[in-house]
Design an enzyme around this catalytic site. Structure first.
Site, PDB file in Angstrom:
ATOM      1  N   SER A  10      -8.422   0.047  -4.673  1.00  0.00           N
ATOM      2  CA  SER A  10      -8.719   0.227  -3.437  1.00  0.00           C
ATOM      3  C   SER A  10     -10.035   0.590  -3.154  1.00  0.00           C
ATOM      4  CB  SER A  10      -7.858   1.617  -2.932  1.00  0.00           C
ATOM      5  OG  SER A  10      -7.606   1.630  -1.683  1.00  0.00           O
ATOM      6  N   LYS A  15       0.763  -1.139  -0.058  1.00  0.00           N
ATOM      7  CA  LYS A  15      -0.006  -0.021   0.029  1.00  0.00           C
ATOM      8  C   LYS A  15       0.851   1.253   0.000  1.00  0.00           C
ATOM      9  CE  LYS A  15      -4.492   1.596   0.026  1.00  0.00           C
ATOM     10  NZ  LYS A  15      -5.068   1.241  -1.118  1.00  0.00           N
TER      11      LYS A  15
END
Length: 561
Positions: free
Chosen positions: A380, A179
């Protein structure tokens, strides 16, 4: 009664079309139509009030962006007119993403399959433009053409050292190692997981480009890769590599495309559109419609907005969860709507807003099938909103996945003190200063933030596991914030099918029990009473700042790097 009215209206329209087509037959035939592809190529044509802005743009000589929806309609019209022998495709200022170009390339291939000719004329062309132009049977370029077929690259500027010098501390946490949305603030250089992830995405995308071009041109993949390694080529060099068929100027095309010794007639689309025959359609024979609901730009709490200028991480379009809820409920209530396509073009945003949109999608799906179509980016929060849909379609070059969480803030106290600004703060409650940029997280606050992020991550992966019918372990192996190119996402079960918007329409018809060949409306639904900001006004700038602040004040983000 409504069916009879619709049939009567269609009859009147079709009589008018028959007369129009008969008159058009008396005009010179548009043998070859010259079309220019340019701009960002959004998937769907804008709907009101955006259409008003497009009309105003024409008044001020600002060409509105053409959508892939309009391009498909144009190509179908040209393919259906027997007097049209083909089209000449030119490249303008092309700003579209690879997945959008992939969709247009499919439409161009379908046009060729109708038996028409497709000729690409290249004056300037980069690798993405050539990827599109390679769909043509004949590629022509003038001797002076600028052919810059450079390879793909990913660039990230790391700011950690600069922030340290300024006294700004980036206090961001991320789940998990892939991430990377805030890595540029946290690290002085690229981390091994980030390098691995970007390497994989670039390799998959590059392999797709090379394979497609090589197949289209009938050359070896190594030949295409060698040409890309050279980067800059003249038209003669490209012709020698069999990547261009003919070196000629545009004014020579009528002779090049001559038939029976007679030069071909080339007409620009604006003129040809008045001479192309339009088909007679009987949509009332098939009941129902497909509704398209769009998630565009950053996902934020509240209402959807169009901002006057693009903002970092936000873009110029924001999708609010309240607007989305009203839109999806309108599609659910509409009797004529048989299925819903959720078109996602978003790198994510607010964790809370993403979850609330996910809930609305799941609710609608209990009544009507929902098919997700992912554009250039659906990662996401953009993946979260549609992960429970019946069927997910994306392009081979779509960027998706990024199942992870980011949270944190910039602590500015050191920077302010260096600048001579001394903030003072009085608080009640140990967590009162937690959101403040004037104070750093304490150890207990950092631990609380981490626990809260882990709860969001567990919820996210559980939603994915339920929607994709996978175990928690299987999801974890492909999650951890990692971004996947569409082809790799499909191989790992994050999406069901590789294709374009038309692929999603066919699947929606199938799930709704509508014949695939049925000509039914595919309608983009806009949020009822959507909050649209005027393109130019002081209020628009204030709205842009407010929208930025609303996302910054969110406690956690589901955003893609």
């Amino acid at each position: 009664m409504m069916t009879l009215i619709a049939l009567a209206v269609e009859m009147i329209v079709n009589v008018f079309l028959v007369i129009r087509n008969a008159v058009i037959r008396l005009l010179p035939a548009p043998e070859f139509v010259v079309v220019t592809v340019r701009g960002p190529l959004p998937e769907r044509r804008p709907v009101s009030p955006a259409r008003l802005r497009r009309w105003l743009g024409r008044m001020w000589d600002t060409p509105p962006p053409e959508s892939l929806e309009e391009w498909r309609e144009r190509l179908r019209l040209l393919a259906g007119d027997p007097r049209v022998r083909g089209i000449v495709l030119k490249l303008g200022d092309l700003q579209a993403g690879l997945a959008s170009l992939e969709g247009l390339r499919r439409a161009l291939r379908s046009f060729r399959a109708s038996g028409k000719r497709l000729v690409a004329y290249l004056e300037t062309c980069d690798l993405r433009g050539y990827y599109l132009a390679s769909a043509a049977e004949t590629v022509v370029a003038p001797e002076s053409a600028e052919l810059s077929w450079h390879g793909l690259r990913s660039e990230t500027t790391f700011l950690r050292v600069a922030l340290d010098r300024l006294g700004i501390r980036a206090q961001f946490s991320h789940i998990a190692e892939y991430k990377t949305a805030t890595h540029r603030f946290l690290y002085p250089k690229m981390t091994p997981p980030q390098r691995e992830m970007l390497d994989t995405v670039l390799s998959t995308t590059f392999a797709h480009l090379i394979a497609v071009v090589a197949e289209a041109r009938g050359v070896a993949e190594t030949s295409v890769e060698e040409a890309i390694d050279v980067g800059l080529m003249t038209a003669m060099e490209a012709q020698g590599r069999k990547l261009i068929d003919l070196v000629a100027f545009e004014d020579e095309l009528p002779r090049v495309l001559a038939q029976d010794g007679r030069p071909a007639r080339l007409i620009p689309w604006l003129l040809a559109s008045r001479r192309v025959r339009k088909p007679v359609r009987w949509r009332s024979r098939h009941r129902g419609a497909i509704a398209v609901v769009q998630v565009l730009g950053a996902i934020v709490p509240g209402e959807s907005r169009d901002l006057p200028v693009p903002l970092p991480l936000l873009g110029h379009q924001l999708t609010g969860h309240e607007s989305m809820a009203r839109t999806l409920r309108a599609a659910e209530r509409a009797r004529g709507v048989r299925a819903v396509i959720l078109h996602v073009e978003s790198g994510g945003g607010s964790a809370v807003a993403s979850d609330l949109i996910w809930r609305e999608v799941m609710r609608v799906q209990e009544v009507k099938p929902v098919v997700v179509f992912m554009g250039n980016v659906a990662g996401s929060g953009g993946y979260y909103v549609g992960c429970g849909a019946r069927h997910i379609v994306c392009g081979e070059t779509t960027l998706t996945g990024s199942i992870g969480v980011v949270a944190g803030k910039f602590a500015l106290r050191g920077f302010l003190e260096k600048s001579g600004v001394l903030p003072e703060m009085l608080t009640r409650g140990e967590s009162a200063a937690m959101p403040s940029p004037f104070a750093e997280f304490s150890e207990s606050q950092q631990a609380a933030l981490q626990r809260w992020m882990e709860d969001i991550y567990r919820r996210f992966t559980a939603r994915v596991a339920a929607g994709r019918k996978k175990t928690a372990e299987e999801v974890e192996a492909i999650a951890r914030g990692r971004v996947w190119a569409g082809r790799d996402a499909a191989a790992r079960g994050l999406v069901d099918e590789l294709g374009d918007f038309e692929t999603a329409v066919r699947k929606a018809k199938q799930l709704a029990g509508i014949p695939v060949e049925a000509d039914i409306p595919v309608l983009t639904i806009r949020p009822p009473r959507a909050a649209a900001v005027p393109a130019v006004s002081p209020a628009a700038w204030m709205e842009a700042l407010r929208a930025t602040g609303s996302l910054i004040h969110e406690q956690a983000w589901l955003v893609m790097a």
